[in-house]
Design a protein around this motif. Structure first.
Motif, PDB file in Angstrom:
ATOM      1  N   VAL A 187      32.869  -2.295  -1.160  1.00  0.00           N
ATOM      2  CA  VAL A 187      31.427  -2.601  -1.142  1.00  0.00           C
ATOM      3  C   VAL A 187      31.169  -3.896  -1.906  1.00  0.00           C
ATOM      4  O   VAL A 187      30.409  -4.762  -1.463  1.00  0.00           O
ATOM      5  CB  VAL A 187      30.617  -1.432  -1.764  1.00  0.00           C
ATOM      6  CG1 VAL A 187      29.153  -1.819  -1.945  1.00  0.00           C
ATOM      7  CG2 VAL A 187      30.732  -0.185  -0.899  1.00  0.00           C
ATOM      8  N   VAL A 188      31.839  -4.044  -3.042  1.00  0.00           N
ATOM      9  CA  VAL A 188      31.660  -5.249  -3.854  1.00  0.00           C
ATOM     10  C   VAL A 188      32.197  -6.479  -3.115  1.00  0.00           C
ATOM     11  O   VAL A 188      31.533  -7.513  -3.036  1.00  0.00           O
ATOM     12  CB  VAL A 188      32.354  -5.091  -5.226  1.00  0.00           C
ATOM     13  CG1 VAL A 188      32.299  -6.397  -6.009  1.00  0.00           C
ATOM     14  CG2 VAL A 188      31.711  -3.958  -6.018  1.00  0.00           C
ATOM     15  N   HIS A 189      33.400  -6.347  -2.543  1.00  0.00           N
ATOM     16  CA  HIS A 189      33.979  -7.483  -1.804  1.00  0.00           C
ATOM     17  C   HIS A 189      33.047  -7.918  -0.667  1.00  0.00           C
ATOM     18  O   HIS A 189      32.779  -9.101  -0.481  1.00  0.00           O
ATOM     19  CB  HIS A 189      35.338  -7.106  -1.200  1.00  0.00           C
ATOM     20  CG  HIS A 189      36.431  -6.954  -2.219  1.00  0.00           C
ATOM     21  ND1 HIS A 189      36.723  -7.928  -3.153  1.00  0.00           N
ATOM     22  CD2 HIS A 189      37.303  -5.950  -2.458  1.00  0.00           C
ATOM     23  CE1 HIS A 189      37.731  -7.514  -3.913  1.00  0.00           C
ATOM     24  NE2 HIS A 189      38.101  -6.308  -3.507  1.00  0.00           N
ATOM     25  N   LEU A 190      32.552  -6.927   0.089  1.00  0.00           N
ATOM     26  CA  LEU A 190      31.673  -7.247   1.221  1.00  0.00           C
ATOM     27  C   LEU A 190      30.367  -7.884   0.752  1.00  0.00           C
ATOM     28  O   LEU A 190      29.871  -8.829   1.359  1.00  0.00           O
ATOM     29  CB  LEU A 190      31.353  -5.990   2.029  1.00  0.00           C
ATOM     30  CG  LEU A 190      32.424  -5.489   2.993  1.00  0.00           C
ATOM     31  CD1 LEU A 190      32.015  -4.155   3.608  1.00  0.00           C
ATOM     32  CD2 LEU A 190      32.681  -6.514   4.085  1.00  0.00           C
ATOM     33  N   ALA A 191      29.823  -7.365  -0.343  1.00  0.00           N
ATOM     34  CA  ALA A 191      28.532  -7.869  -0.836  1.00  0.00           C
ATOM     35  C   ALA A 191      28.639  -9.332  -1.233  1.00  0.00           C
ATOM     36  O   ALA A 191      27.688 -10.100  -1.114  1.00  0.00           O
ATOM     37  CB  ALA A 191      28.063  -7.028  -2.023  1.00  0.00           C
TER      38      ALA A 191
END
Lengths: 230, 76
Positions: A199-203
């Motif tokens: 989720v962090v990488h995508l955000a």
């Protein structure tokens, strides 16, 4: 912003009920928002802002914590239907009073299989810290992604629990991304599971001025936000 | 609870017809014994026991609703 909100509020509820889209859109607009900390109201920010500035009194689109089921999503994709059949059977055998439905995959996840569980036993289906829901998702993954098949991403949610959580994690990531750029320093998260790291990488994938990477092994793997010079 | 474990196990394994589930009940407790084909044991246990752990979490949520406790044993 507050004017368009007034318009929205006068419409019947049914006009504003696609939560998944709303959340993502709000998220995009949330870059500068600093008070979205508690994880429960990732999609309610403009509302509270309005409540503060508008002395005609706060108005709500819907009560907090109550969500109508997402719009029905139909597909003839066999593996989606397998996933639906498995989770429906599981919920039935757990004797939980709940409905299971397929929902539209999120925009950035075209091949995702997304399911949503709604109903009076949703709390039990989610479990403490989402543990039961995580177990259901894990097993669904094992069942759908059998060896030799192309891997499909699986999302099993209940009453919007995961999407809400992911949406506030994504907001936090963007806030920290901004901070990394401002301070010119690497920011390291606490250890997280693969899903949350993702989720962090995508955000931050399209966030200018930083890159992200994961460091460490197993349960100690952490995401780092690294400022870069362009 | 037997049907719950049977449903999950049959969905996970290559040989669903070899899945056997026994339930031994006493007052508020029961013990479930799961047997699967030899080559399928890994599939119901999973890497680091995560599949078995997930089944136990789900079993516990379902049992709690009925005010019961259920223990799952995977027999090899």
């Amino acid at each position: 912003m507050s004017e368009s909100n007034d318009d929205l509020n006068d419409k019947p509820d049914s006009e504003v009920d696609d939560d998944s889209e709303d959340e993502r859109d709000d998220d995009e607009r949330d870059f500068d928002d600093e008070d979205d900390e508690d994880g429960e109201d990732g999609d309610d920010d403009d509302e509270s802002a309005e409540a503060k500035s508008d002395d005609r009194g706060p108005r709500r689109r819907r009560p907090r914590g109550r969500r109508r089921p997402r719009e029905e999503y139909t597909t003839d994709d066999e593996r989606s239907l397998d996933a639906l059949a498995f989770v429906t059977d599981l919920i039935d055998k757990m004797h939980m009073e709940c409905e299971v439905q397929l929902t539209a995959p999120r925009d950035e996840e075209e091949a995702e299989i997304a399911l949503e569980i709604n109903g009076e036993d949703a709390g039990r289906v989610i479990g403490k810290k989402g543990q039961v829901l995580a177990a259901i998702q894990f097993l669904t993954n094992r069942v759908v992604n059998r060896p030799g098949l192309e891997r499909r991403h699986i999302l099993v949610d209940a009453e919007g629990y995961r999407r809400r959580r992911e949406s506030s994690l994504a907001s936090m990531a963007r806030r920290l991304g901004k901070q990394a750029v401002t301070d010119g320093k690497i920011i390291t998260f606490e250890p997280m599971n693969p899903r949350d790291r993702r989720v962090v990488h995508l955000a931050l994938a399209k966030f200018e001025g930083v890159i992200t990477k994961s460091d460490g092994e197993g349960d100690d793997r952490r995401v780092q936000i690294i400022p870069v010079r362009r | 609870m037997k049907e719950l474990i049977s449903t999950i196990a049959r969905a996970l394994v290559d040989e669903p017809d070899s899945v056997e589930v026994k339930e031994i009940e006493s007052d508020n407790n029961s013990l479930i014994e799961l047997r699967v084909a030899k080559d399928d044991i890994g599939k119901v246990i999973g890497r680091d026991g995560r599949t078995a752990q997930s089944m136990r979490t789900i079993l516990s949520a379902a049992s709690t609703k009925l005010g019961r406790r259920t223990h799952l044993d995977i027999v090899d």
